[in-house]
Structures are given as C-alpha cells and as structure tokens.
Design an enzyme around this catalytic site. Structure first.
Site, PDB file in Angstrom:
ATOM      1  N   HIS A 137       0.812  -1.230   0.000  1.00  0.00           N
ATOM      2  CA  HIS A 137       0.000   0.000   0.000  1.00  0.00           C
ATOM      3  C   HIS A 137       0.841   1.275   0.000  1.00  0.00           C
ATOM      4  O   HIS A 137       1.896   1.338   0.617  1.00  0.00           O
ATOM      5  CB  HIS A 137      -0.931   0.009   1.217  1.00  0.00           C
ATOM      6  CG  HIS A 137      -0.167   0.074   2.511  1.00  0.00           C
ATOM      7  ND1 HIS A 137       0.223   1.256   3.093  1.00  0.00           N
ATOM      8  CD2 HIS A 137       0.302  -0.911   3.308  1.00  0.00           C
ATOM      9  CE1 HIS A 137       0.881   0.999   4.212  1.00  0.00           C
ATOM     10  NE2 HIS A 137       0.944  -0.314   4.357  1.00  0.00           N
ATOM     11  N   HIS A 146      12.596  -0.962 -12.274  1.00  0.00           N
ATOM     12  CA  HIS A 146      12.412  -2.407 -12.472  1.00  0.00           C
ATOM     13  C   HIS A 146      12.423  -3.089 -11.110  1.00  0.00           C
ATOM     14  O   HIS A 146      13.435  -3.054 -10.399  1.00  0.00           O
ATOM     15  CB  HIS A 146      13.536  -2.958 -13.363  1.00  0.00           C
ATOM     16  CG  HIS A 146      13.439  -4.426 -13.622  1.00  0.00           C
ATOM     17  ND1 HIS A 146      14.332  -5.107 -14.416  1.00  0.00           N
ATOM     18  CD2 HIS A 146      12.544  -5.365 -13.207  1.00  0.00           C
ATOM     19  CE1 HIS A 146      14.009  -6.393 -14.464  1.00  0.00           C
ATOM     20  NE2 HIS A 146      12.922  -6.573 -13.736  1.00  0.00           N
TER      21      HIS A 146
END
Ligand code: COA
Length: 212
Positions: A137, A146
């Site tokens: 979250h 990446h």
C-alpha cells in the site's frame, strides 16, 4: 477499437515473458523489433531487425507499442521514441496478477504473473513489476524502474525512476530509494538509499555512489 496487434520493442528473454502475458490477457503481439541471433520469430511473433520499421508500421495502422527491454535507460529512450512516432504505450497486466482498484498504473507498465499491487500504490510509466513481486500500500514506483522477480516491497516505500531492485530484494516500510539506484539480488533494504547508489547485502550496504 484498434484491433491490430502490439509492436514489441525487444526480442530477448524479457520480451518472451511479455508476449506470453499479452497473449494470456487475450491480446496479441504483432511484431518484435530487435535481434535474436539468427531467429526470425520469437514465440511465433515475427522479428523485424531494427527501429527503421516503426514509421512503416505506424503508417499501416499499428498504434500500440510496448518496450520489452530490461535495461531502464534503454526502455526510457525507446519509450520516448515510439511516443514521438505516434504510438501509444500499452500497459500489460498478466491475468494472474492482482492490481488493487485504488492503485494507479502509468503507460507502458508490465505487471507479470503472480505480482501484487496493493491499495493506493502508484506505478510510473515504463516500470516493470516482475514475476511474483509484491508492491504494498501507498508505494510509489518511479518511471522506468524495475522491480525484479520475487521482490517484496512493504508499505509507503518510494523507488526512484530508473532504479533496479534485484531478484528477491526486500524493503521495509517507509524507505526511499533514490533514482537510478541498483539494489543487489537478495538484499534487505532497511535504510534510505541515495540516488545512483549500488547497494547490496543483508542489510543492504552502499558499495558505490554515483559521482554525478
Ligand atoms: C549487485 C550486482 C548488480 C553487482 O554486480 P557486479 O557489479 O557485476 O558485481 P560482481 O559480480 O563483480 O561482484 C562484486 C562483489 O559483490 C558481491 N555481490 C554481488 N552481488 C551481490 C549481492 N546481490 N548480494 C551480496 N553480494 C553481492 C560479489 O560476491 C563480489 O564480492 P567479492 O568481491 O567479495 O567477491 C549483481 O550481482 C546483482 O545482484 N544484480 C541483480 C540482478 C537481478 O536480479 N536482475 C533482475 C533480472 S529480472
């Protein structure tokens, strides 16, 4: 709706996984652009050897592109190139990934199989959330970052643009990793990491700092 397939820039291993994610999601890849030794196809997708084909493909009505190259700087360059030629960068979500309805995904992002993007996370354009990675979250993952397979990123972490978190990296809540940083495979990040740094280990320690 444009029914022509997606133009994939890249013809390597990452492109293979992207093609299968596209197909699993019910869409299709039309061509790869890149080189793959002497092969003329990648998973049955025809390979065109270089970027000079982009203008012709656009003129033929192909509109959608995806940059399937692991190196962040190359992804950034090619993303700008195809957008400049009038293509739209599509976002690919494998059907076995979970993306929270409150998360925001940019353009040209891939969310691979088994990845999870939790509530209110923000994923920047051209980012890769690779196989089985979790982004919890309120995280912010920067442009062309990446997040490699099996990374576990706890809540409210910020990863700067262009950064690469190696396979299996874990990051504790609230950490900030600066842009263009590299985190070694299997690291556990428990302190903020500055821009351009290379850090690795458990806990992750900086071994090289950018001079820029
Ligand atoms: C961290 C990393 C970038 C370093 O690469 P490198 O600069 O070529 O480093 P080297 O292989 O020369 O290793 C240098 C030293 O760091 C150590 N090292 C390398 N990677 C390490 C890691 N992930 N964790 C701990 N130590 C590491 C090596 O053992 C070596 O130690 P030594 O000098 O005592 O022998 C690379 O090892 C890595 O982990 N890359 C992540 C790859 C990845 O996950 N890609 C995602 C693909 S989807």
């Amino acid at each position: 709706m444009n029914t022509k397939g997606i133009i994939i820039l890249g013809a390597g291993g990452h492109a293979k996984v992207v093609i299968e994610a596209i197909e699993a999601s019910g869409d299709n890849a039309a061509y790869c652009i890149g080189s793959c030794g002497t092969s003329t196809t990648l998973l049955n997708v025809p390979i065109l050897p270089d970027e000079s084909h982009l203008d012709r493909l656009r003129a033929e009505g192909y509109q959608r592109a995806f940059i399937a190259i692991g190196a962040s700087s190359v992804r950034e360059r090619l993303g700008n190139l195809v957008v400049g030629k009038g293509f739209t960068l599509v976002t690919v979500i494998h059907p076995m990934a979970w993306v929270s309805p409150s998360a925001q995904l940019g353009n040209g992002v891939v969310i691979m199989a088994g990845a999870m993007i939790n509530a209110c996370a923000v994923i920047g354009d051209l980012a890769i959330i690779n196989t089985g990675a979790t982004v919890d979250h309120d995280c912010t993952i920067g442009r062309a970052a990446h997040i490699a397979p099996q990374c576990g990123i706890a809540g409210s972490v910020t990863v700067g643009s262009g950064s690469m978190l190696g396979v299996g990296t874990k990051v504790i809540p609230g950490i900030t990793i600066g842009k263009n940083a590299t985190i070694g495979a299997g690291s556990v990040v428990v302190r903020n990491i500055p821009e351009g740094a290379l850090a690795m280990g458990v806990p992750a320690r900086i071994t090289v700092r950018s001079t820029s």
